[in-house]
Enzyme design. Structure first.
Site, PDB file in Angstrom:
ATOM      1  N   HIS A 250       0.856  -1.113  -0.057  1.00 54.43           N
ATOM      2  CA  HIS A 250      -0.172  -0.091  -0.052  1.00 54.43           C
ATOM      3  C   HIS A 250       0.814   1.231   0.000  1.00 54.43           C
ATOM      4  CE1 HIS A 250      -4.238  -1.256   0.238  1.00 54.43           C
ATOM      5  NE2 HIS A 250      -3.667  -2.462   1.068  1.00 54.43           N
ATOM      6  N   GLU A 251       1.983   1.332   0.704  1.00 51.52           N
ATOM      7  CA  GLU A 251       2.982   2.647   1.030  1.00 51.52           C
ATOM      8  C   GLU A 251       3.552   2.670  -0.312  1.00 51.52           C
ATOM      9  OE1 GLU A 251       2.919   4.796   3.337  1.00 51.52           O
ATOM     10  OE2 GLU A 251       1.355   3.353   4.243  1.00 51.52           O
ATOM     11  N   ARG A 360      -3.197 -20.189 -17.212  1.00 50.09           N
ATOM     12  CA  ARG A 360      -2.341 -19.301 -18.016  1.00 50.09           C
ATOM     13  C   ARG A 360      -0.833 -20.207 -17.920  1.00 50.09           C
ATOM     14  NH1 ARG A 360      -2.624 -13.075 -17.526  1.00 50.09           N
ATOM     15  NH2 ARG A 360      -1.359 -13.470 -19.499  1.00 50.09           N
ATOM     16  N   ALA A 362      -0.526 -23.514 -17.516  1.00 46.33           N
ATOM     17  CA  ALA A 362      -0.643 -24.572 -18.388  1.00 46.33           C
ATOM     18  C   ALA A 362      -0.192 -24.379 -19.804  1.00 46.33           C
ATOM     19  CB  ALA A 362      -1.802 -25.323 -18.416  1.00 46.33           C
ATOM     20  N   ASP A 387      -1.075 -30.428 -18.405  1.00 53.55           N
ATOM     21  CA  ASP A 387      -0.608 -30.189 -19.609  1.00 53.55           C
ATOM     22  C   ASP A 387       0.449 -31.149 -19.989  1.00 53.55           C
ATOM     23  OD1 ASP A 387       2.383 -29.130 -18.990  1.00 53.55           O
ATOM     24  OD2 ASP A 387       1.079 -27.847 -17.632  1.00 53.55           O
ATOM     25  N   GLY A 417       7.722 -13.964 -14.471  1.00 50.23           N
ATOM     26  CA  GLY A 417       6.769 -13.658 -13.311  1.00 50.23           C
ATOM     27  C   GLY A 417       7.464 -13.517 -12.024  1.00 50.23           C
ATOM     28  N   LEU A 422       1.036 -18.980  -8.352  1.00 50.54           N
ATOM     29  CA  LEU A 422       0.513 -20.459  -7.586  1.00 50.54           C
ATOM     30  C   LEU A 422       0.309 -20.105  -6.138  1.00 50.54           C
ATOM     31  CD1 LEU A 422       2.858 -22.806  -9.436  1.00 50.54           C
ATOM     32  CD2 LEU A 422       0.385 -22.262  -9.805  1.00 50.54           C
TER      33      LEU A 422
END
Length: 458
Positions: A250-251, A360, A362, A387, A417, A422
């Site tokens: 938030h900060e 996404r 998979a 997958d 990422g 996950l």
């Protein structure tokens, strides 16, 4: 080397338990001969004594009437006692008068009666022998014994005294039962500790050992108290960590907003270049990271009022449409199998986000095919996403749901990422009282299985 030994309560319990068990078995086995002796010397019952008295009176009467030319011709029968009872007449020297030779059973009984010093009765395997009844006839001392068929069940201790193998088996069974009771007494709290530890490992931070174990005064109770204290400390630390991540996220929004505003003003004034574009790109990545952190914080503290009874296919409609479009763009096949009217109580936004993250991933790593199958299994809903990609090393499967964790494998090095997708999925599933786990498929690829309760979680 100095050796010190301090007995503890577990040691004392084990010592006393096994000592009492062995002492009890030894005492029972040692008491069998005493019980047998006491039973063998049981006083003669009045009805049996009465039969001997009548038989002795009958013998005296017959001898007085000269009905017996010789006492050894008496067949041992007495008309008033029934045909089943047979009597044996002994002289003062213990010689059988009305027979050629006394049986082994009768000699054994005579020794028992002599040791007892009074008339007794003894139940043998198939016969009841009783006596002696002493009387005087023509100045000579005689003793009368009786014998009748008797198939009454013998006392258990007599059976055990005669059957050593049965006694051994009974001692083994009894000692095994006592030791099993002691093992259960000691093992039950340990099983509860194991169950609580497993629950804590699965992320159930509020799980504690129950009071029945913590109130024990031995080392197991002390261990349970220490475990609960450890669990409290872990829960406090993780909650503080989660609050810190949320507060920091938030900060960070404020300076990020100022940075983006300054960047927009610079571009408006005509400032362009590689450095400006790079600053804009990094600002966008920072905003995405902050959004993911805030999403993780919200998922871990869901609003119970947003839980609704909805059809799963309706909740995932937009997510599945987007996933099919993305798969088509990458020339991959997405197979979806979700039954109609599959309703459960859930938060639509959280479940959509959890399934979206898995789909996404998979689609990104699949070679050609992705399967999504949902089906009810009793009181649970099972969702499987699989997958045909490279999979993940088995030693890293248990850690991929941790925040910021990125396996050192081909599946993750190119993702770009932050390792939060996950973690958000797991937090969303756990918020619904469910579980999620990952495993490598039998041939290739990754399989993620989700179990959600069809009933409202407590």
């Amino acid at each position: 080397m100095k050796f010190s030994f301090t007995p503890n309560k577990i040691f004392i319990k084990l010592l006393l338990g096994f000592w009492l068990c062995s002492s009890m078995i030894i005492a029972i086995v040692a008491l069998l001969p005493l019980l047998q002796e006491s039973y063998d010397r049981a006083p003669l019952q009045p009805r049996l004594e009465q039969q001997l008295s009548k038989a002795a009176s009958w013998v005296q009467l017959e001898a007085a009437n000269k009905s017996f030319h010789k006492l050894n011709q008496w067949n041992g029968r007495h008309p008033g006692a029934g045909r089943a009872v047979r009597f044996y007449l002994m002289d003062a020297d213990g010689q059988l008068i009305n027979g050629k030779r006394s049986s082994r059973l009768l000699r054994q009984f005579m020794l028992m009666a002599e040791e007892a010093g009074h008339p007794i009765s003894r139940q043998f395997r198939h016969d009841l022998v009783f006596g002696p009844y002493e009387f005087t006839m023509e100045g000579k001392q005689y003793s009368l014994f009786g014998r009748m068929p008797a198939h009454h069940p013998r006392p258990l201790f007599l059976f055990l005294a005669d059957n050593k193998l049965a006694t051994l088996l009974l001692a083994i069974a009894l000692s095994g039962s006592l030791c099993a009771l002691l093992a259960w007494h000691l093992g039950k709290p340990l099983r509860q500790l194991k169950s609580s530890a497993e629950a804590l490992t699965k992320g159930e931070l509020d799980c504690r050992v129950d009071s029945s174990t913590t109130k024990r005064s031995d080392e197991v109770g002390q261990l349970a108290l220490a475990f609960n204290a450890m669990a409290d400390a872990i829960q406090t630390t993780l909650n503080s960590q989660q609050r810190l991540i949320s507060d920091v996220s938030h900060e960070l929004r404020t300076p990020l907003t100022r940075l983006q505003l300054s960047l927009a003003l610079a571009r408006k004034k005509g400032l362009q270049g590689t450095e400006i574009d790079r600053i804009g790109y990094e600002a966008e990545q920072l905003e995405l990271l902050i959004n993911e952190l805030l999403e993780l914080s919200r998922v871990k503290n869901p609003d119970a009022q947003q839980m609704k009874l909805l059809d799963l296919s309706e909740t995932l409609c937009q997510v599945l449409d987007d996933a099919e479009f993305e798969a088509e763009q990458q020339f991959k096949l997405l197979h979806i199998d979700i039954p109609e009217q599959l309703e459960l109580v859930h938060n639509p936004r959280l479940i959509s986000r959890a399934i979206e993250n898995l789909l996404r991933n998979a689609i990104r790593y699949a070679s050609a095919r992705i399967n999504l199958v949902a089906k009810p299994a009793g009181d649970w809903l099972e969702i499987c996403i699989e997958d045909d990609g490279p999979g993940i090393p088995s030693q890293e499967l248990g850690a991929i749901f941790r925040p910021f964790y990125r396996p050192d494998s081909a599946r993750e090095r190119e993702s770009g990422g932050w390792g939060l997708g996950l973690a958000i999925t797991q937090a969303a599933i756990q918020a619904h009282g469910g579980v999620v786990k990952a495993e490598n498929a039998s041939l290739t690829g990754l399989r993620v299985q989700i179990r959600l309760p069809l009933k409202r979680p407590s």
